[in-house]
Design a protein around this motif. Structure first.
Motif, PDB file in Angstrom:
ATOM      1  N   HIS A   1       0.790  -1.267  -0.096  1.00  0.00           N
ATOM      2  CA  HIS A   1      -0.104  -0.123  -0.029  1.00  0.00           C
ATOM      3  C   HIS A   1       0.901   1.193  -0.256  1.00  0.00           C
ATOM      4  O   HIS A   1       1.776   1.406   0.601  1.00  0.00           O
ATOM      5  CB  HIS A   1      -0.925  -0.168   1.269  1.00  0.00           C
ATOM      6  N   GLN A   2       0.281   2.216  -0.745  1.00  0.00           N
ATOM      7  CA  GLN A   2       1.356   3.502  -0.876  1.00  0.00           C
ATOM      8  C   GLN A   2       0.160   4.616  -0.304  1.00  0.00           C
ATOM      9  O   GLN A   2      -0.841   4.850  -0.909  1.00  0.00           O
ATOM     10  CB  GLN A   2       1.864   3.771  -2.195  1.00  0.00           C
ATOM     11  N   PRO A   3       0.640   5.507   0.561  1.00  0.00           N
ATOM     12  CA  PRO A   3      -0.347   6.716   0.688  1.00  0.00           C
ATOM     13  C   PRO A   3      -0.211   7.631  -0.469  1.00  0.00           C
ATOM     14  O   PRO A   3       0.715   7.666  -1.069  1.00  0.00           O
ATOM     15  CB  PRO A   3       0.415   7.239   1.947  1.00  0.00           C
ATOM     16  N   GLN A   4      -1.220   8.770  -0.198  1.00  0.00           N
ATOM     17  CA  GLN A   4      -1.255   9.686  -1.268  1.00  0.00           C
ATOM     18  C   GLN A   4      -0.168  10.875  -0.917  1.00  0.00           C
ATOM     19  O   GLN A   4       0.474  11.046  -1.882  1.00  0.00           O
ATOM     20  CB  GLN A   4      -2.267  10.207  -1.462  1.00  0.00           C
ATOM     21  N   HIS A   5       0.098  10.871   0.351  1.00  0.00           N
ATOM     22  CA  HIS A   5       1.041  11.802   0.518  1.00  0.00           C
ATOM     23  C   HIS A   5       1.771  11.654   2.083  1.00  0.00           C
ATOM     24  O   HIS A   5       1.201  10.776   2.833  1.00  0.00           O
ATOM     25  CB  HIS A   5       0.548  13.271   0.969  1.00  0.00           C
ATOM     26  N   CYS A   6       3.069  11.841   1.980  1.00  0.00           N
ATOM     27  CA  CYS A   6       3.773  11.801   3.312  1.00  0.00           C
ATOM     28  C   CYS A   6       4.082  13.380   3.791  1.00  0.00           C
ATOM     29  O   CYS A   6       4.447  13.938   3.216  1.00  0.00           O
ATOM     30  CB  CYS A   6       5.228  11.163   3.341  1.00  0.00           C
ATOM     31  N   VAL A   7       3.823  13.616   5.090  1.00  0.00           N
ATOM     32  CA  VAL A   7       4.049  14.930   5.622  1.00  0.00           C
ATOM     33  C   VAL A   7       5.115  14.679   6.561  1.00  0.00           C
ATOM     34  O   VAL A   7       5.087  14.164   7.431  1.00  0.00           O
ATOM     35  CB  VAL A   7       2.672  15.329   6.319  1.00  0.00           C
ATOM     36  N   ILE A   8       6.070  15.533   6.309  1.00  0.00           N
ATOM     37  CA  ILE A   8       7.360  15.503   6.954  1.00  0.00           C
ATOM     38  C   ILE A   8       7.861  16.654   7.760  1.00  0.00           C
ATOM     39  O   ILE A   8       8.015  17.767   7.280  1.00  0.00           O
ATOM     40  CB  ILE A   8       8.621  14.970   6.184  1.00  0.00           C
ATOM     41  N   TYR A   9       7.699  16.397   9.231  1.00  0.00           N
ATOM     42  CA  TYR A   9       8.431  17.664  10.196  1.00  0.00           C
ATOM     43  C   TYR A   9       9.793  17.661  10.014  1.00  0.00           C
ATOM     44  O   TYR A   9      10.533  16.455  10.560  1.00  0.00           O
ATOM     45  CB  TYR A   9       8.130  17.398  11.442  1.00  0.00           C
ATOM     46  N   GLN A  10      10.504  18.476   9.635  1.00  0.00           N
ATOM     47  CA  GLN A  10      11.990  18.515   9.647  1.00  0.00           C
ATOM     48  C   GLN A  10      12.588  19.012  10.941  1.00  0.00           C
ATOM     49  O   GLN A  10      12.056  20.165  11.292  1.00  0.00           O
ATOM     50  CB  GLN A  10      12.657  19.534   8.469  1.00  0.00           C
ATOM     51  N   ARG A  11      13.495  18.190  11.514  1.00  0.00           N
ATOM     52  CA  ARG A  11      13.990  18.771  13.027  1.00  0.00           C
ATOM     53  C   ARG A  11      15.439  19.184  12.557  1.00  0.00           C
ATOM     54  O   ARG A  11      16.023  18.979  11.449  1.00  0.00           O
ATOM     55  CB  ARG A  11      14.220  17.396  13.904  1.00  0.00           C
ATOM     56  N   GLU A  12      15.863  20.175  13.563  1.00  0.00           N
ATOM     57  CA  GLU A  12      17.113  20.990  13.282  1.00  0.00           C
ATOM     58  C   GLU A  12      18.032  19.890  13.172  1.00  0.00           C
ATOM     59  O   GLU A  12      19.403  19.952  12.551  1.00  0.00           O
ATOM     60  CB  GLU A  12      17.203  22.029  14.084  1.00  0.00           C
ATOM     61  N   GLN A  13      17.977  18.612  13.959  1.00  0.00           N
ATOM     62  CA  GLN A  13      19.124  17.800  14.119  1.00  0.00           C
ATOM     63  C   GLN A  13      19.415  16.917  12.904  1.00  0.00           C
ATOM     64  O   GLN A  13      20.372  16.531  12.714  1.00  0.00           O
ATOM     65  CB  GLN A  13      19.061  16.699  15.269  1.00  0.00           C
ATOM     66  N   MET A  14      18.584  16.762  11.825  1.00  0.00           N
ATOM     67  CA  MET A  14      18.669  15.842  10.577  1.00  0.00           C
ATOM     68  C   MET A  14      17.742  16.805   9.566  1.00  0.00           C
ATOM     69  O   MET A  14      16.454  16.725   9.917  1.00  0.00           O
ATOM     70  CB  MET A  14      18.499  14.726  10.879  1.00  0.00           C
ATOM     71  N   SER A  15      18.082  16.703   8.634  1.00  0.00           N
ATOM     72  CA  SER A  15      17.190  17.160   7.455  1.00  0.00           C
ATOM     73  C   SER A  15      16.771  15.909   6.561  1.00  0.00           C
ATOM     74  O   SER A  15      17.844  15.211   6.163  1.00  0.00           O
ATOM     75  CB  SER A  15      17.826  18.336   6.775  1.00  0.00           C
ATOM     76  N   ALA A  16      15.670  15.702   6.192  1.00  0.00           N
ATOM     77  CA  ALA A  16      15.364  14.699   5.230  1.00  0.00           C
ATOM     78  C   ALA A  16      15.333  15.246   3.936  1.00  0.00           C
ATOM     79  O   ALA A  16      14.643  16.247   3.602  1.00  0.00           O
ATOM     80  CB  ALA A  16      13.806  14.194   5.974  1.00  0.00           C
ATOM     81  N   THR A  17      15.411  14.071   3.139  1.00  0.00           N
ATOM     82  CA  THR A  17      15.167  14.388   1.552  1.00  0.00           C
ATOM     83  C   THR A  17      13.642  14.179   1.496  1.00  0.00           C
ATOM     84  O   THR A  17      13.266  12.966   1.540  1.00  0.00           O
ATOM     85  CB  THR A  17      16.207  13.635   0.811  1.00  0.00           C
ATOM     86  N   LEU A  18      12.960  15.155   0.595  1.00  0.00           N
ATOM     87  CA  LEU A  18      11.792  14.963   0.317  1.00  0.00           C
ATOM     88  C   LEU A  18      11.435  14.298  -1.033  1.00  0.00           C
ATOM     89  O   LEU A  18      12.257  14.845  -1.902  1.00  0.00           O
ATOM     90  CB  LEU A  18      10.787  16.338   0.535  1.00  0.00           C
ATOM     91  N   ILE A  19      10.662  13.654  -1.163  1.00  0.00           N
ATOM     92  CA  ILE A  19      10.273  13.059  -2.761  1.00  0.00           C
ATOM     93  C   ILE A  19       9.205  13.706  -3.505  1.00  0.00           C
ATOM     94  O   ILE A  19       8.029  14.042  -2.637  1.00  0.00           O
ATOM     95  CB  ILE A  19       9.913  11.330  -2.475  1.00  0.00           C
ATOM     96  N   ALA A  20       9.399  14.419  -4.498  1.00  0.00           N
ATOM     97  CA  ALA A  20       8.510  15.195  -5.126  1.00  0.00           C
ATOM     98  C   ALA A  20       7.171  14.720  -5.214  1.00  0.00           C
ATOM     99  O   ALA A  20       7.053  13.548  -5.514  1.00  0.00           O
ATOM    100  CB  ALA A  20       9.162  15.587  -6.524  1.00  0.00           C
TER     101      ALA A  20
END
Ligand code: COA
Ligand code: AMP
Length: 627
Positions: free
Chosen positions: A191-210
């Motif tokens: 199963h794949q969600p329509q969207h992932c909502v990501i909270y960026q913390r200052e300790q690590m930045s996540a790469t977002l998928i367009a």
């Protein structure tokens, strides 16, 4: 209140349970108040307050702001692992929640849609849960200590439209890369969600998928959404918990019954009043977090503490006591393992003496058996009642306790207390008969269960019936063994199934066995829980290796430990393995796990009559005894 208050209350419930709960329901806000306690067509499966409409976010936030308490503290965030500390008033928490709810709506999330929340212990996680509740979406929080595969299993089962996560979690010695773990889980999941909502913390930045991933901040700035009026019976959340098999069980919690039960328990079990500071030192990924970090304290108008840290090493075993002093905490609720960790590092309790903890009225313990030694140490050092109490993910709120709010102070060493109003316990023998006091057997609860307990398992109604309702007709099977004494004190002796409790975390040995058995050199295996001084129980894997694989034994051990970390997660604390010549079995081929458990814990073992290979026991005893 006198001690008899508890007895009177319990008798009042027994006399007229429906009137009792309708009365309790008056203490919570409704959009449409219920006229019925429960749908009495089926005495076994109560649907509580079937014609009532309410909203859990409204009961947790809006009502307090409407009543003029907007400036009162709702949430205290303390994060020794990041150095952050913050306070949210009810007004601020409501604003943040309403905006995020609006953002979720803009993403197309509607009432009944599922939203998986995979987040560390940060305020945004609570805001996400409440935002879902606000618009009637069903949240399913997954504990951060699980590995990608466990997360994937939950995603496939709950089929969320949206997943809310963060860039990272913070453990004392390392960052946990939540977003990469989520990406890994989504690569495994069907199963794949329509969207992932990501909270960026200052300790690590996540790469977002367009196109798929959206920054949390975008949703947090959306126009606010109002509360949806939800049927009392509509699901508020799904919370996965370990069962006998490897597949987790999705406990479904209703809305109205849960709010009523939590409000009742905050007052009557925890003796907590609006304005009090309530601290459940657990994790939002567990039921304790759902009920007593998030919903219970907020519904009761308390300030809740969200603590991102450990009891003993962030930075030391005085952390809890200093926070109690700083925020004038009146109730602390944690697992016995946390107290054992504190005691191990500070046996004399000298840190306790360095803080002013006079605000603290009670320490409640649950999640695993509270050993009398730990209870004695804590009550001696803290000088307050230490109350062991018992419940489960399925029930959602305490079922066995000393109800402090009803003036009950009477306890018995080794007992978790007496039945809480709403619950009638019996002890059953294997042939289904109720046994007399002081006789051990299966602990069961007379149906119907009170408000707030699970209504079913998500998309697994048959499994729900089989796991809980079928074995003893008219009763809910707790999965625990125990006995009741002449005065009604209940002694819980441990699980009757393959569930173990590691540092207060409920885990399935069946799921761990699945991991071991997938290794090409393992012919057979069993995972059992053995007693552990600090964590209560820890798993140990017993493996029978393929002929010729013994030479690689140590390498195989390392591979298996690593497989367990990447499949189940570090939370399993799986660090011990023993290679054995064989496993004891019944004639029908069932591994005698209870016998193994007893042997490993040094208890006397009488070989069961059904054993096929009694000789193996003597060989195993010398291997297991040196644990
Ligand atoms: N995200 C990622 N990893 C996590 C995690 C999380 N949220 N929580 C725990 N882990 C990891 C830990 O880092 C540890 O990894 P390691 O093997 O690399 O050290 C592993 O999972 C085991 O964690 P834990 O069981 O917490 O053991 P610990 O040795 O780190 O700490 C205690 C022991 C007693 C201090 C800790 O278990 C504790 O505070 N327990 C309280 C129990 C509790 O809250 N129970 C909930 C029910 S009330
Ligand atoms: P969980 O669903 O994770 O809360 O785990 C519930 C299980 O933990 C129960 O079925 C018990 O086996 C155990 N448990 C919880 N609280 C206690 C307690 N106070 N005493 C003994 N066992 C407990």
């Amino acid at each position: 209140m006198t001690e008899n208050q508890y007895q009177n209350d319990y008798q009042a419930w027994l006399r007229d349970p429906e009137a009792y709960w309708l009365n309790a329901a008056r203490n919570i806000p409704w959009f449409t108040p219920p006229s019925l306690a429960h749908d009495s067509h089926d005495d076994q499966r109560a649907v509580w307050f079937p014609d009532g409409k309410t909203n859990a976010c409204y009961a947790a936030l809006d009502i307090h702001v409407d009543n003029g308490a907007g400036n009162q503290t709702a949430l205290i965030y303390e994060s020794p692992v990041s150095g952050a500390s913050d306070i949210y008033t009810y007004q601020r928490l409501l604003d943040k929640t309403a905006h995020l709810a609006g953002g979720l709506k803009e993403l197309g999330v509607k009432a009944g849609d599922r939203v998986v929340i995979y987040m560390p212990m940060i305020p945004q996680a609570i805001i996400a849960m409440l935002a879902c509740a606000r618009i009637g979406a069903i949240h399913s929080v997954v504990f951060g200590g699980f590995a990608a595969r466990e997360l994937a299993a939950r995603i496939d089962h709950a089929k969320p439209k949206v997943i809310i996560s963060a860039s990272c979690g913070i453990e004392p010695t390392r960052l946990i890369p939540y977003k990469p773990l989520l990406d890994e889980a989504l690569a495994i999941a069907s199963h794949q969600p329509q969207h992932c909502v990501i909270y960026q913390r200052e300790q690590m930045s996540a790469t977002l998928i367009a196109d798929r991933d959206i920054p949390f901040e975008i949703l947090a700035n959306a126009p606010p959404a109002p509360c949806e009026a939800m049927d009392a019976a509509s699901p508020l959340y799904i919370l996965y918990t370990s069962g006998t098999t490897g597949a987790p069980k999705g406990v479904v919690r209703d809305t109205g019954g849960y709010i009523v039960a939590l409000k009742w328990s905050m007052e009557n079990v925890y003796d907590s009043k609006p304005g009090d500071v309530f601290w459940a030192a657990s994790d939002i990924g567990w039921v304790v977090g759902h009920s007593y970090i998030v919903y219970g304290p907020l519904i009761n108008g308390c300030a809740t503490v969200l603590y991102e840290g450990k009891p003993n090493c962030t930075p030391d075993a005085g952390a809890y006591w200093r926070l109690i002093q700083k925020h004038k905490v009146s109730t602390l609720f944690t697992a016995p393992t946390a107290i054992r960790a504190i005691r191990r590092d500070d046996p004399d309790g000298s840190y306790i003496g360095e803080s002013d903890i006079s605000s603290l009225k009670h320490l409640f313990l649950a999640g695993e058996r509270a050993d009398p030694d730990t209870v004695k140490w804590a009550s001696g050092k803290l000088g307050i009642p230490v109350i062991d109490h018992w419940w489960q993910t399925e029930l959602g709120w305490p079922a066995i306790a000393a109800c402090a709010g009803l003036g009950e102070t009477d306890t018995r060493t080794g007992s978790a207390g007496r039945a809480v109003s709403g619950y009638k316990f019996e002890v059953k023998s294997e042939d289904g008969k109720t046994v007399p006091p002081l006789t051990e057997g299966a602990l069961v609860i007379k149906l119907p269960l009170p408000p707030g307990c699970l209504s079913t398992l998500w998309e697994a109604e048959e499994q729900y019936q089989d796991a809980y309702l079928t074995e003893h007709e008219g009763y809910y099977l707790t999965g625990d063994a125990g006995y009741v004494d002449d005065e009604g004190f209940i002694f819980v002796m441990g699980r009757t199934d393959d569930v173990i409790n590691v540092a207060g975390h409920r885990l399935s040995t069946g799921a761990m066995e699945e991991v071991l058995s997938q290794h090409p050199d393992v012919v057979e295996c069993a995972v059992i829980g053995i007693d552990d001084k600090m964590k209560g129980q820890c798993p140990i894997g017993l493996i029978v290796l393929k002929n010729g694989a013994q030479e690689r034994q140590n390498e195989i051990y390392e591979e298996l430990i690593s497989d367990m970390r990447t499949t189940i997660g570090p939370v399993a604390s799986f660090k011990r393995i023993k290679s054995v010549p064989g496993l004891p079995k019944t004639r029908s081929g069932k591994i005698l796990r209870a016998t193994l458990r007893k042997m490993a814990n040094g208890e006397d073992v009488t070989p069961p009559a059904t054993i096929e290979n009694p000789d193996i026991l003597s060989q195993l005893s010398s291997i297991l005894i040196d644990q």
